[in-house]
Each structure stands twice: as structure tokens, then as C-alpha cells.
Design an enzyme around this catalytic site. Sequence first.
Site, PDB file in Angstrom:
ATOM      1  N   GLN A 156       0.823  -1.203   0.000  1.00  0.00           N
ATOM      2  CA  GLN A 156       0.000   0.000   0.000  1.00  0.00           C
ATOM      3  C   GLN A 156       0.860   1.256   0.000  1.00  0.00           C
ATOM      4  OE1 GLN A 156      -3.279  -0.233  -0.402  1.00  0.00           O
ATOM      5  NE2 GLN A 156      -3.444   2.004  -0.533  1.00  0.00           N
ATOM      6  N   VAL A 185      -6.104   6.682  -3.909  1.00  0.00           N
ATOM      7  CA  VAL A 185      -5.280   5.610  -3.351  1.00  0.00           C
ATOM      8  C   VAL A 185      -5.164   5.847  -1.849  1.00  0.00           C
ATOM      9  CG1 VAL A 185      -3.027   4.492  -3.328  1.00  0.00           C
ATOM     10  CG2 VAL A 185      -3.968   5.345  -5.484  1.00  0.00           C
ATOM     11  N   ALA A 186      -5.657   4.904  -1.069  1.00  0.00           N
ATOM     12  CA  ALA A 186      -5.708   5.103   0.380  1.00  0.00           C
ATOM     13  C   ALA A 186      -4.326   5.238   0.997  1.00  0.00           C
ATOM     14  CB  ALA A 186      -6.454   3.941   1.038  1.00  0.00           C
ATOM     15  N   SER A 191      -6.387   1.402   4.067  1.00  0.00           N
ATOM     16  CA  SER A 191      -6.930   0.756   2.869  1.00  0.00           C
ATOM     17  C   SER A 191      -7.671  -0.527   3.209  1.00  0.00           C
ATOM     18  CB  SER A 191      -5.806   0.423   1.883  1.00  0.00           C
ATOM     19  OG  SER A 191      -6.292  -0.379   0.828  1.00  0.00           O
ATOM     20  N   HIS A 193      -8.022  -2.932   1.325  1.00  0.00           N
ATOM     21  CA  HIS A 193      -7.273  -4.058   0.769  1.00  0.00           C
ATOM     22  C   HIS A 193      -6.391  -4.710   1.826  1.00  0.00           C
ATOM     23  CE1 HIS A 193      -8.332  -3.807  -3.499  1.00  0.00           C
ATOM     24  NE2 HIS A 193      -8.327  -2.486  -3.364  1.00  0.00           N
ATOM     25  N   ASP A 200     -10.397  -5.650  -6.300  1.00  0.00           N
ATOM     26  CA  ASP A 200     -10.658  -4.836  -7.489  1.00  0.00           C
ATOM     27  C   ASP A 200     -10.846  -5.780  -8.665  1.00  0.00           C
ATOM     28  OD1 ASP A 200     -10.370  -2.532  -6.028  1.00  0.00           O
ATOM     29  OD2 ASP A 200      -8.295  -2.163  -6.639  1.00  0.00           O
ATOM     30  N   GLU A 248     -15.540   4.277  -7.477  1.00  0.00           N
ATOM     31  CA  GLU A 248     -14.747   3.180  -8.021  1.00  0.00           C
ATOM     32  C   GLU A 248     -15.674   2.028  -8.411  1.00  0.00           C
ATOM     33  OE1 GLU A 248     -11.606   1.996  -5.398  1.00  0.00           O
ATOM     34  OE2 GLU A 248     -10.474   3.843  -5.705  1.00  0.00           O
ATOM     35  N   HIS A 251     -14.362  -1.705  -7.262  1.00  0.00           N
ATOM     36  CA  HIS A 251     -13.915  -2.079  -5.925  1.00  0.00           C
ATOM     37  C   HIS A 251     -15.067  -2.717  -5.145  1.00  0.00           C
ATOM     38  CE1 HIS A 251     -11.371  -1.316  -2.216  1.00  0.00           C
ATOM     39  NE2 HIS A 251     -12.560  -1.570  -1.679  1.00  0.00           N
TER      40      HIS A 251
END
Length: 280
Positions: A156, A185-186, A191, A193, A200, A248, A251
Site C-alpha cells: 500500500q 489511493v488510500a 486501505s 485491501h 478490485d 470506483e 472495488h
Amino acid sequence: MVKTKAKLFLGALVALSLMLGVVIQLTLAARDQRQRFQACELLARAMTDTAVRTLEARHSLERETVRAAQTALLGQPEKRAAARAQEQPELLVLVNPWNPLPEGYEPELERVGREFGEDYRMDVRCAGLLEQMIADCREAGNHPWICSAYRTQKNQKDLFDNKVLRVILEGSSREEAPAIAAASVAVPGTSEHQLGLAVDIIDEIYPYLNEGQEGTSTQRWLMENCWRYGFILRYPNGTTETTGIIYEPWHYRYVGERYAREITELGVTLEEYLAMRRGR
């Protein structure tokens, strides 16, 4: 004259006898008809009662079969775990720009996508469901492709730093760049993720991370059906102020089937859903 009367009387008597015979035959025929009707009615009732009993017996057998199947499924540890996962509130853990990843969070991961030539990792609670969703989406004639799943802190950070650099190269100042980059973008540690619950997915025919994704058949299918597998479209159009992330249409976040269904039916974001739950 007497003979004539006698003949007439005899003729009348014969006619009367014939008529009486006809009446008797008709009466007997009517009685037979009634008996036949009664017999048919009794037979019909018997057949109906038999059919009803047969149908009830079949339904009873079906119910017993279903109960046996449910018992067998619940007897399997992995199925029990999957069932419990649908009710686990920890699947609703909120990670966004204002709520960082819980300290010490370490998801149990499983590899996904290898049968499609990909190799990513997801939380074990949703890995199988993700692969099933991808397979069903392909079966429906679409072209889904996983382009990102679980990310480590380093992954990340690399992505975020790269985005900051690109923002600077596009003309923003070094001071402004991090905030601009964070909208798409975190920041590391914030994030989804990193939870292992986010993925994604893009269309192979349109491999671009932009709003054009929403027009692909892959995204249309996923947006309509993802809740059936426990996923939600995490950042819907027009919700940036609530989520802190731009729209997004690629996502997806796993929250479990029960919560995914409720969030989808309500048409809200995860943030809004959690606020509603706190108000209950």
C-alpha cells in the site's frame, strides 16, 4: 257392438301394459344410472383421498430429506464456519480515511484466481465465494479479471507513494499532492485491501481503472449480483463525501451475505449502514 267394445278395451289394456313396461324400464334405468353415478362418485372420492395421502406422504418425505440435508451440512465444520460468518459483525469492520486498520490486524489468507491465470490472496472467509462469483460472472458471458486483492502495508505504501509522485508530475505541489493522491489511493494503514476483504475487479476487454468500467457487461453483472456472494460495491457514484474515496465501479468489499443483502436493499454505503445499526 259388445265385441267391438271388448276389442277396444283389450287394445287399451295392451297399450297400458306397454306403457307400464316402458315406465318400469325407465325407472330401472334411472335407478341403474343413479347407482352408476354413486359408484363413480365413491370411486372419485377414493381416488382423491388416495392422491391427497400420496401427496402428503411425498411432501413429508421431501421435508425429511431437506432436514436431513441441512443437518448433514451443519455437521461439517467448514459449513458451520461459513454459516457463522454470515452473522459475524467483525465482517463490518470499517476502514476508511478516518478509521485506520485495527492495531495488530492479521487476516488469515487464501490464494485465489489461480484457475484464471491470476494469483492473489483474500481472507479465507470470502476467498471461495469470490472465486465462485468470478466463475459465475464468466459463465454469464462476461470477462472479469482480478487486478488487486490483499495488500501488505508495504504494498500500500508503494502504491500511495507512486500516486503522490504522479500527482506532482501532473502539476500539483508537493504539499498538495498527498491529499489529492489519497482521494484515489488510500493512505497506508487506511486501505480496505489490507483487510483481505476487498478486491478490485475489471473487465478484461476494458482494462482501465476509470468510470468507464461501469459501462462494461462485467461490472453491470457484478453490481447486480455481487450481494448474492456477500460482496457490495464499496464506493458508489456520488458518495465520496461519505466514504472519502472517489467513485470506483471496480472495488468490491466482502461483508457477508446477510449484510450485503441489507446494504444493497437499502441503497446505502457501509458508513451509512453502520450509522443506521448504531441507531437501532
